[in-house]
Write a protein that holds these residues in place. Sequence first.
Motif, PDB file in Angstrom:
ATOM      1  N   ALA A  89       4.452   9.642   3.702  1.00 33.95           N
ATOM      2  CA  ALA A  89       4.948   8.767   2.703  1.00 33.95           C
ATOM      3  C   ALA A  89       5.994   8.019   3.039  1.00 33.95           C
ATOM      4  O   ALA A  89       5.687   6.954   2.494  1.00 33.95           O
ATOM      5  CB  ALA A  89       5.631  10.010   2.064  1.00 33.95           C
ATOM      6  N   ILE A  90       6.260   8.474   4.323  1.00 30.78           N
ATOM      7  CA  ILE A  90       7.491   7.289   4.558  1.00 30.78           C
ATOM      8  C   ILE A  90       7.109   5.401   4.704  1.00 30.78           C
ATOM      9  O   ILE A  90       7.241   4.605   4.077  1.00 30.78           O
ATOM     10  CB  ILE A  90       8.231   6.869   6.056  1.00 30.78           C
ATOM     11  N   GLY A  91       5.779   5.635   5.468  1.00 29.38           N
ATOM     12  CA  GLY A  91       5.100   4.670   5.650  1.00 29.38           C
ATOM     13  C   GLY A  91       4.546   3.516   4.096  1.00 29.38           C
ATOM     14  O   GLY A  91       4.509   2.739   4.023  1.00 29.38           O
ATOM     15  N   ASN A  92       3.784   4.711   3.209  1.00 27.60           N
ATOM     16  CA  ASN A  92       3.471   3.676   1.841  1.00 27.60           C
ATOM     17  C   ASN A  92       4.584   3.467   1.112  1.00 27.60           C
ATOM     18  O   ASN A  92       4.311   2.615   1.062  1.00 27.60           O
ATOM     19  CB  ASN A  92       2.464   4.748   1.347  1.00 27.60           C
ATOM     20  N   GLU A  93       5.242   4.205   1.274  1.00 25.81           N
ATOM     21  CA  GLU A  93       6.574   3.968   0.143  1.00 25.81           C
ATOM     22  C   GLU A  93       7.494   2.704   0.624  1.00 25.81           C
ATOM     23  O   GLU A  93       7.835   1.580  -0.204  1.00 25.81           O
ATOM     24  CB  GLU A  93       8.211   4.928   0.359  1.00 25.81           C
ATOM     25  N   VAL A  94       7.489   2.270   2.744  1.00 25.01           N
ATOM     26  CA  VAL A  94       8.081   1.387   3.154  1.00 25.01           C
ATOM     27  C   VAL A  94       7.504  -0.412   2.611  1.00 25.01           C
ATOM     28  O   VAL A  94       7.977  -0.477   2.358  1.00 25.01           O
ATOM     29  CB  VAL A  94       8.951   1.456   3.980  1.00 25.01           C
ATOM     30  N   ARG A  95       6.311  -0.106   2.793  1.00 20.41           N
ATOM     31  CA  ARG A  95       4.909  -0.510   2.344  1.00 20.41           C
ATOM     32  C   ARG A  95       5.619  -1.399   0.563  1.00 20.41           C
ATOM     33  O   ARG A  95       5.150  -2.506   0.069  1.00 20.41           O
ATOM     34  CB  ARG A  95       3.649  -0.699   2.331  1.00 20.41           C
ATOM     35  N   VAL A 114      -1.485   3.853   8.653  1.00 18.81           N
ATOM     36  CA  VAL A 114      -1.160   5.076   6.849  1.00 18.81           C
ATOM     37  C   VAL A 114      -1.849   5.139   6.075  1.00 18.81           C
ATOM     38  O   VAL A 114      -2.897   4.328   6.056  1.00 18.81           O
ATOM     39  CB  VAL A 114      -0.248   3.846   6.439  1.00 18.81           C
ATOM     40  N   SER A 115      -2.658   6.411   6.017  1.00 21.01           N
ATOM     41  CA  SER A 115      -2.913   6.711   5.280  1.00 21.01           C
ATOM     42  C   SER A 115      -2.374   6.591   3.666  1.00 21.01           C
ATOM     43  O   SER A 115      -1.905   7.079   2.904  1.00 21.01           O
ATOM     44  CB  SER A 115      -3.084   8.517   4.884  1.00 21.01           C
ATOM     45  N   PRO A 116      -3.444   5.578   2.464  1.00 17.78           N
ATOM     46  CA  PRO A 116      -2.455   6.015   1.600  1.00 17.78           C
ATOM     47  C   PRO A 116      -2.982   6.606   0.499  1.00 17.78           C
ATOM     48  O   PRO A 116      -2.119   6.660  -0.214  1.00 17.78           O
ATOM     49  CB  PRO A 116      -3.263   4.511   1.017  1.00 17.78           C
ATOM     50  N   ASP A 117      -3.095   7.889   0.385  1.00 15.99           N
ATOM     51  CA  ASP A 117      -3.064   8.838   0.147  1.00 15.99           C
ATOM     52  C   ASP A 117      -2.327  10.071   0.320  1.00 15.99           C
ATOM     53  O   ASP A 117      -2.405  10.940  -0.594  1.00 15.99           O
ATOM     54  CB  ASP A 117      -4.819   9.841  -0.685  1.00 15.99           C
TER      55      ASP A 117
END
Length: 474
Positions: A190-196, A137-140
Amino acid sequence: MDRLWEQVQGALMQSLGAQNFEIWIRPIRLSNLTPHAVHLQVPNRYYRDWVQANYGPTMTDAFGRALGHGVELHFEIASEQAPVLAEADRPPQGSGLASQVDEGEFLEGPPLPPVLDEGRPPTEEVARSHASSTIGVSPDKVFDNFVVGASNQFAHAAALAVADQPGESQYNPLYIYGGTGLGKTHLLHAIGNEVRRRDPSARILYVTAEQFTNELIDALRYRRMSNFREKYRRWPAVLLMDDVQFLTGKDRTQEELFHTFEWLKERGRQIVFTSDVLPREVHGFEPRLRTRCESGMLADMQPPDLETLVAILHQKAADLGLDVTPDVARFLAARVRGNVREIEGLIKRLSALCKLHQAQPTIAFARLHLGNVLADEPHSVDAQEVIKAVASLFNVRVEDLMGSRRQRQLVRPRHLSMWLVREHTDLSFPDIGRVFGKDHATIHHACKKVAGDLPNDADLRGAVAAIRRSLGLA
Ligand code: ADP
Ligand code: MG
């Protein structure tokens, strides 16, 4: 050898700090030592590249000091070592992949160490996030820097819903589809970052279908199916798979993916797919997988309209610290219709040029310096052409669209043609008003109505796409 390694580790802990040490040095094993070389085993290529680039000299120094003479470091990748073949790991002869699944292998247990993604640019930030609970997952790429407009509003809302309640059955799987450069991959990250963000311990796996395929092929070849299934089944709470159109015709991959999907879904884990086409248009898509996708949530993404493109352009310029006036933004956006990726390239180039020339990004400046990359007058359809295309799609007469009769079957295409004219020409609301014999407020109202309807109206989006195609605009 062990003592030497301990000594060097101690020195590295001192010079790199405990946190970097834990992330980067702890997983390394000293595998061999010759008079002039030290062989180190690292988990994967990603690690190797990062460690070599960032800590190579420090490590060489530390070994040199401990040994009293200079040495060369050789990094070996653990996963490239000859696999140890466990009998139980071997696929039974002549059976499909499905029958190889041993449920026992995947019973919940302590969390597995994350497997690092390979092939991403090794920035420390990305790497750190990988070292915890996400893979790939790309944090940006987050919701915050995703610009929402009529063209992507539905997909955006669906993605948010998934991030809000991963695994909720109505959105499982979520299948996002649309042309290239429209932001599908961005939404996935974005989904990945938000879940995280909401649950830092949630295990999130981003993978391209291509990577999944390659890993599966390797796993089959080297008989590491149980590792593969640990990674794709047991590990993730959220599986984000990009570009499933690349699965085309790869039978075993599709079968494995189907069973992965079933396995995850049964346990309330979330799956999100992206593709450039509908499930039924993914050539050779495993039929069971297709029906699963169709019964989940399908979300399309359309090319952004001009307003959205302008907003994206502002966002990208702001990211680069470039100040762009609205008229410059509109000038540029009108010349790169459709593809957001192009906009990014353009704005980066403009920013660099402005720095170079110490100039402000005016229209004249852009024309002068970007002339070769900007389409001249790319979207030079005129109002009449647009109206004709709409009339022909809806099977009504041009005069009826220009007239004032209020039948329902006329009002809708009329509004649509007003909106399209606004989108695809330089005409202002009053200009368009003159074309249709209406005042500018009427045009404004019509455009707002269409823009508001688009996200919730797949038929309307289909009509827009068809008209754009017929005008050579998409
Ligand atoms: P796709 O996967 O659909 O081909 P990407 O997600 O890779 O497209 O998008 C291409 C580029 O454009 C990425 O850098 C992405 O961040 C950017 N982008 C696309 N849509 C948007 C948007 N709505 N807001 C901000 N950036 C966007
Ligand atoms: Mg993509």
